[in-house]
Design a protein around this motif. Sequence first.
Motif, PDB file in Angstrom:
ATOM      1  N   ASP A   1      -0.499   7.201  13.174  1.00  0.00           N
ATOM      2  CA  ASP A   1      -0.282   5.754  13.169  1.00  0.00           C
ATOM      3  C   ASP A   1       1.131   5.383  12.699  1.00  0.00           C
ATOM      4  OD1 ASP A   1      -1.063   6.599  10.576  1.00  0.00           O
ATOM      5  OD2 ASP A   1      -1.714   4.586  10.042  1.00  0.00           O
ATOM      6  N   TRP A   2       1.840   6.337  12.132  1.00  0.00           N
ATOM      7  CA  TRP A   2       3.238   6.124  11.757  1.00  0.00           C
ATOM      8  C   TRP A   2       4.184   6.578  12.871  1.00  0.00           C
ATOM      9  CZ3 TRP A   2       5.369   3.991   7.288  1.00  0.00           C
ATOM     10  CH2 TRP A   2       4.451   3.620   6.308  1.00  0.00           C
ATOM     11  N   GLY A   3       3.652   7.360  13.820  1.00  0.00           N
ATOM     12  CA  GLY A   3       4.491   7.863  14.904  1.00  0.00           C
ATOM     13  C   GLY A   3       5.548   8.835  14.419  1.00  0.00           C
ATOM     14  N   ILE A   4       5.185   9.626  13.427  1.00  0.00           N
ATOM     15  CA  ILE A   4       6.142  10.543  12.813  1.00  0.00           C
ATOM     16  C   ILE A   4       5.425  11.825  12.430  1.00  0.00           C
ATOM     17  CG2 ILE A   4       5.777   9.519  10.532  1.00  0.00           C
ATOM     18  CD1 ILE A   4       8.722   9.973   9.954  1.00  0.00           C
ATOM     19  N   GLY A   5       6.107  12.937  12.554  1.00  0.00           N
ATOM     20  CA  GLY A   5       5.538  14.217  12.170  1.00  0.00           C
ATOM     21  C   GLY A   5       5.677  14.458  10.678  1.00  0.00           C
ATOM     22  N   ALA A   6       4.926  15.424  10.163  1.00  0.00           N
ATOM     23  CA  ALA A   6       4.935  15.722   8.727  1.00  0.00           C
ATOM     24  C   ALA A   6       6.316  16.137   8.249  1.00  0.00           C
ATOM     25  CB  ALA A   6       3.909  16.805   8.408  1.00  0.00           C
TER      26      ALA A   6
ATOM     27  N   ALA B   1       0.858  -1.192   0.000  1.00  0.00           N
ATOM     28  CA  ALA B   1       0.000   0.000   0.000  1.00  0.00           C
ATOM     29  C   ALA B   1       0.887   1.233   0.000  1.00  0.00           C
ATOM     30  CB  ALA B   1      -0.906   0.002   1.224  1.00  0.00           C
ATOM     31  N   PHE B   2       0.519   2.213  -0.790  1.00  0.00           N
ATOM     32  CA  PHE B   2       1.284   3.448  -0.917  1.00  0.00           C
ATOM     33  C   PHE B   2       0.467   4.591  -0.332  1.00  0.00           C
ATOM     34  CE2 PHE B   2       2.742   0.480  -4.051  1.00  0.00           C
ATOM     35  CZ  PHE B   2       4.123   0.615  -4.017  1.00  0.00           C
ATOM     36  N   HIS B   3       1.082   5.353   0.578  1.00  0.00           N
ATOM     37  CA  HIS B   3       0.383   6.410   1.290  1.00  0.00           C
ATOM     38  C   HIS B   3       1.093   7.746   1.096  1.00  0.00           C
ATOM     39  CE1 HIS B   3      -1.653   3.144   3.430  1.00  0.00           C
ATOM     40  NE2 HIS B   3      -0.464   2.620   3.639  1.00  0.00           N
ATOM     41  N   ASP B   4       0.342   8.728   0.610  1.00  0.00           N
ATOM     42  CA  ASP B   4       0.864  10.085   0.482  1.00  0.00           C
ATOM     43  C   ASP B   4       0.854  10.737   1.856  1.00  0.00           C
ATOM     44  OD1 ASP B   4       1.430  12.756  -0.077  1.00  0.00           O
ATOM     45  OD2 ASP B   4      -0.432  13.086  -1.197  1.00  0.00           O
ATOM     46  N   LEU B   5       2.009  11.180   2.318  1.00  0.00           N
ATOM     47  CA  LEU B   5       2.098  11.775   3.654  1.00  0.00           C
ATOM     48  C   LEU B   5       1.251  13.033   3.784  1.00  0.00           C
ATOM     49  CD1 LEU B   5       4.129  14.513   3.885  1.00  0.00           C
ATOM     50  CD2 LEU B   5       5.772  12.806   3.183  1.00  0.00           C
TER      51      LEU B   5
ATOM     52  N   LYS C   1      11.212  14.223   4.960  1.00  0.00           N
ATOM     53  CA  LYS C   1      12.672  14.202   4.791  1.00  0.00           C
ATOM     54  C   LYS C   1      13.200  12.955   4.109  1.00  0.00           C
ATOM     55  CE  LYS C   1      13.874  17.419   8.417  1.00  0.00           C
ATOM     56  NZ  LYS C   1      14.597  17.641   9.669  1.00  0.00           N
ATOM     57  N   ARG C   2      12.438  11.859   4.154  1.00  0.00           N
ATOM     58  CA  ARG C   2      12.927  10.611   3.539  1.00  0.00           C
ATOM     59  C   ARG C   2      11.769   9.628   3.364  1.00  0.00           C
ATOM     60  NH1 ARG C   2      15.228  11.572   8.110  1.00  0.00           N
ATOM     61  NH2 ARG C   2      17.230  11.999   7.148  1.00  0.00           N
ATOM     62  N   LEU C   3      12.021   8.595   2.584  1.00  0.00           N
ATOM     63  CA  LEU C   3      11.039   7.537   2.372  1.00  0.00           C
ATOM     64  C   LEU C   3      10.916   6.701   3.641  1.00  0.00           C
ATOM     65  CD1 LEU C   3       9.345   5.998   0.122  1.00  0.00           C
ATOM     66  CD2 LEU C   3      11.295   4.437   0.044  1.00  0.00           C
ATOM     67  N   HIS C   4       9.685   6.244   3.925  1.00  0.00           N
ATOM     68  CA  HIS C   4       9.431   5.383   5.085  1.00  0.00           C
ATOM     69  C   HIS C   4       8.631   4.167   4.630  1.00  0.00           C
ATOM     70  CE1 HIS C   4      10.780   8.421   7.965  1.00  0.00           C
ATOM     71  NE2 HIS C   4      10.235   9.273   7.121  1.00  0.00           N
ATOM     72  N   VAL C   5       8.967   3.014   5.193  1.00  0.00           N
ATOM     73  CA  VAL C   5       8.253   1.775   4.909  1.00  0.00           C
ATOM     74  C   VAL C   5       7.942   1.097   6.233  1.00  0.00           C
ATOM     75  CG1 VAL C   5       8.504  -0.562   3.948  1.00  0.00           C
ATOM     76  CG2 VAL C   5       9.234   1.417   2.604  1.00  0.00           C
TER      77      VAL C   5
END
Length: 124
Positions: free
Chosen positions: A46-51, A35-39, A56-60
């Motif tokens: 749910d990713w535990g990460i800020g915008a 699944a591909f998700h546009d930030l 800054k980089r790709l996340h999987v």
Amino acid sequence: MTTETHVLYNARCPVCRAEIDRYRGYAEARGLPIAFHDLNTRDLADWGIGADAAAKRLHVRQGGRILSGVDAFIALWRALPRYRRIARIVSLPGLRQAAHLVYERLLAPRLYARHLAREGRAAS
């Protein structure tokens, strides 16, 4: 089919979007569980990460683990049969570290700087 690999990327980045569109097309044509998700359109909680960090980089995310940068690319490539060879090559000792340095010190910062410039122009 359960989605096992989730990819978080910046669709507002033309370079990122073009690369991810290639992977998405390949995965969808083969019914791969990716699944591909546009930030920019996701709740990142749910990713535990800020915008900002996400841009800054790709996340999987695989199996509850979140990978970023070169490790994220390697995980994505391993999930795509056509790209498994490049995943093996980039994972080789020495080459992985070199790829990490190039991505973290050259590529990701340049793409992020362009992202900030685009966002600044859009806000004005």
